[in-house]
Design a protein around this motif. Sequence first.
Motif, PDB file in Angstrom:
ATOM      1  N   THR A 148       0.972  -0.998  -0.294  1.00  0.00           N
ATOM      2  CA  THR A 148       1.414   0.355  -0.599  1.00  0.00           C
ATOM      3  C   THR A 148       1.084   0.835  -2.004  1.00  0.00           C
ATOM      4  O   THR A 148       1.246   2.005  -2.288  1.00  0.00           O
ATOM      5  N   ASP A 149       0.656  -0.024  -2.934  1.00  0.00           N
ATOM      6  CA  ASP A 149       0.273   0.465  -4.252  1.00  0.00           C
ATOM      7  C   ASP A 149      -0.769  -0.462  -4.864  1.00  0.00           C
ATOM      8  O   ASP A 149      -1.014  -1.541  -4.370  1.00  0.00           O
ATOM      9  N   GLY A 150      -1.405  -0.029  -5.958  1.00  0.00           N
ATOM     10  CA  GLY A 150      -2.440  -0.816  -6.608  1.00  0.00           C
ATOM     11  C   GLY A 150      -3.772  -0.095  -6.550  1.00  0.00           C
ATOM     12  O   GLY A 150      -3.852   1.077  -6.207  1.00  0.00           O
ATOM     13  N   CYS A 151      -4.842  -0.803  -6.905  1.00  0.00           N
ATOM     14  CA  CYS A 151      -6.210  -0.272  -6.855  1.00  0.00           C
ATOM     15  C   CYS A 151      -6.941  -0.917  -5.686  1.00  0.00           C
ATOM     16  O   CYS A 151      -6.795  -2.107  -5.443  1.00  0.00           O
ATOM     17  N   PHE A 152      -7.739  -0.120  -5.004  1.00  0.00           N
ATOM     18  CA  PHE A 152      -8.407  -0.593  -3.798  1.00  0.00           C
ATOM     19  C   PHE A 152      -9.901  -0.345  -3.865  1.00  0.00           C
ATOM     20  O   PHE A 152     -10.337   0.665  -4.411  1.00  0.00           O
ATOM     21  N   SER A 153     -10.664  -1.255  -3.306  1.00  0.00           N
ATOM     22  CA  SER A 153     -12.087  -1.083  -3.084  1.00  0.00           C
ATOM     23  C   SER A 153     -12.353  -1.561  -1.663  1.00  0.00           C
ATOM     24  O   SER A 153     -12.368  -2.764  -1.405  1.00  0.00           O
TER      25      SER A 153
ATOM     26  N   ALA B  92      -7.810  -5.524  -2.949  1.00  0.00           N
ATOM     27  CA  ALA B  92      -6.745  -4.750  -3.577  1.00  0.00           C
ATOM     28  C   ALA B  92      -6.310  -5.513  -4.826  1.00  0.00           C
ATOM     29  O   ALA B  92      -6.204  -6.735  -4.804  1.00  0.00           O
ATOM     30  N   GLU B  93      -6.100  -4.778  -5.912  1.00  0.00           N
ATOM     31  CA  GLU B  93      -5.653  -5.403  -7.159  1.00  0.00           C
ATOM     32  C   GLU B  93      -4.480  -4.617  -7.723  1.00  0.00           C
ATOM     33  O   GLU B  93      -4.388  -3.406  -7.544  1.00  0.00           O
TER      34      GLU B  93
ATOM     35  N   MET C 277      -5.871  -9.344  -3.705  1.00  0.00           N
ATOM     36  CA  MET C 277      -5.832  -9.758  -2.308  1.00  0.00           C
ATOM     37  C   MET C 277      -7.117  -9.293  -1.635  1.00  0.00           C
ATOM     38  O   MET C 277      -7.518  -8.137  -1.787  1.00  0.00           O
ATOM     39  N   ASP C 278      -7.781 -10.200  -0.925  1.00  0.00           N
ATOM     40  CA  ASP C 278      -8.942  -9.818  -0.124  1.00  0.00           C
ATOM     41  C   ASP C 278      -8.448  -9.132   1.143  1.00  0.00           C
ATOM     42  O   ASP C 278      -7.446  -9.538   1.731  1.00  0.00           O
ATOM     43  N   LEU C 279      -9.137  -8.091   1.531  1.00  0.00           N
ATOM     44  CA  LEU C 279      -8.758  -7.323   2.714  1.00  0.00           C
ATOM     45  C   LEU C 279      -9.875  -7.372   3.742  1.00  0.00           C
ATOM     46  O   LEU C 279     -11.010  -7.041   3.438  1.00  0.00           O
TER      47      LEU C 279
ATOM     48  N   SER D 240      -5.580   2.123  18.481  1.00  0.00           N
ATOM     49  CA  SER D 240      -4.954   1.438  19.610  1.00  0.00           C
ATOM     50  C   SER D 240      -4.766  -0.055  19.349  1.00  0.00           C
ATOM     51  O   SER D 240      -3.832  -0.646  19.878  1.00  0.00           O
ATOM     52  N   ASP D 241      -5.639  -0.656  18.553  1.00  0.00           N
ATOM     53  CA  ASP D 241      -5.535  -2.083  18.234  1.00  0.00           C
ATOM     54  C   ASP D 241      -5.971  -2.302  16.796  1.00  0.00           C
ATOM     55  O   ASP D 241      -6.842  -1.591  16.283  1.00  0.00           O
ATOM     56  N   GLY D 242      -5.391  -3.298  16.159  1.00  0.00           N
ATOM     57  CA  GLY D 242      -5.808  -3.663  14.814  1.00  0.00           C
ATOM     58  C   GLY D 242      -5.106  -2.856  13.742  1.00  0.00           C
ATOM     59  O   GLY D 242      -4.092  -2.198  13.989  1.00  0.00           O
ATOM     60  N   VAL D 243      -5.683  -2.893  12.527  1.00  0.00           N
ATOM     61  CA  VAL D 243      -5.075  -2.265  11.357  1.00  0.00           C
ATOM     62  C   VAL D 243      -6.128  -1.488  10.586  1.00  0.00           C
ATOM     63  O   VAL D 243      -7.224  -1.994  10.359  1.00  0.00           O
ATOM     64  N   ASN D 244      -5.775  -0.267  10.192  1.00  0.00           N
ATOM     65  CA  ASN D 244      -6.624   0.490   9.263  1.00  0.00           C
ATOM     66  C   ASN D 244      -6.152   0.118   7.877  1.00  0.00           C
ATOM     67  O   ASN D 244      -5.050   0.464   7.460  1.00  0.00           O
ATOM     68  N   THR D 245      -6.960  -0.630   7.138  1.00  0.00           N
ATOM     69  CA  THR D 245      -6.593  -1.175   5.837  1.00  0.00           C
ATOM     70  C   THR D 245      -6.594  -0.141   4.727  1.00  0.00           C
ATOM     71  O   THR D 245      -6.020  -0.362   3.684  1.00  0.00           O
TER      72      THR D 245
END
Length: 85
Positions: free
Chosen positions: A9-14, A41-42, A58-60, A76-81
């Motif tokens: 929910t927070d941090g920097c993402f690539s 994510a950092e 964390m590796d995504l 319908s399945d899985g996760v939108n990161t």
Amino acid sequence: MTNVGSQITDGCFSIVGNFDFGRASTGSDSGNLIVYFAGKAESSVDGRDEGIKAKASMDLNSVAIYRVVDGKYRLSDGVNTVPSF
């Protein structure tokens, strides 16, 4: 960095997403949209000592499958990161 289920929910993402439409080799219907996410994510966290910051990372990696429901693609399945912002 807060991890709620599989969502951060927070941090920097690539994050990079590559997509494909379902094929027999993936075991998915041809109309399904399949998105493969990869990234990192950092977050900086204040340390106990003043002025010292620690980094957490964390590796995504995830897969999201979208199916057409009522004329729109719906997860319908899985996760939108990718975090909402």
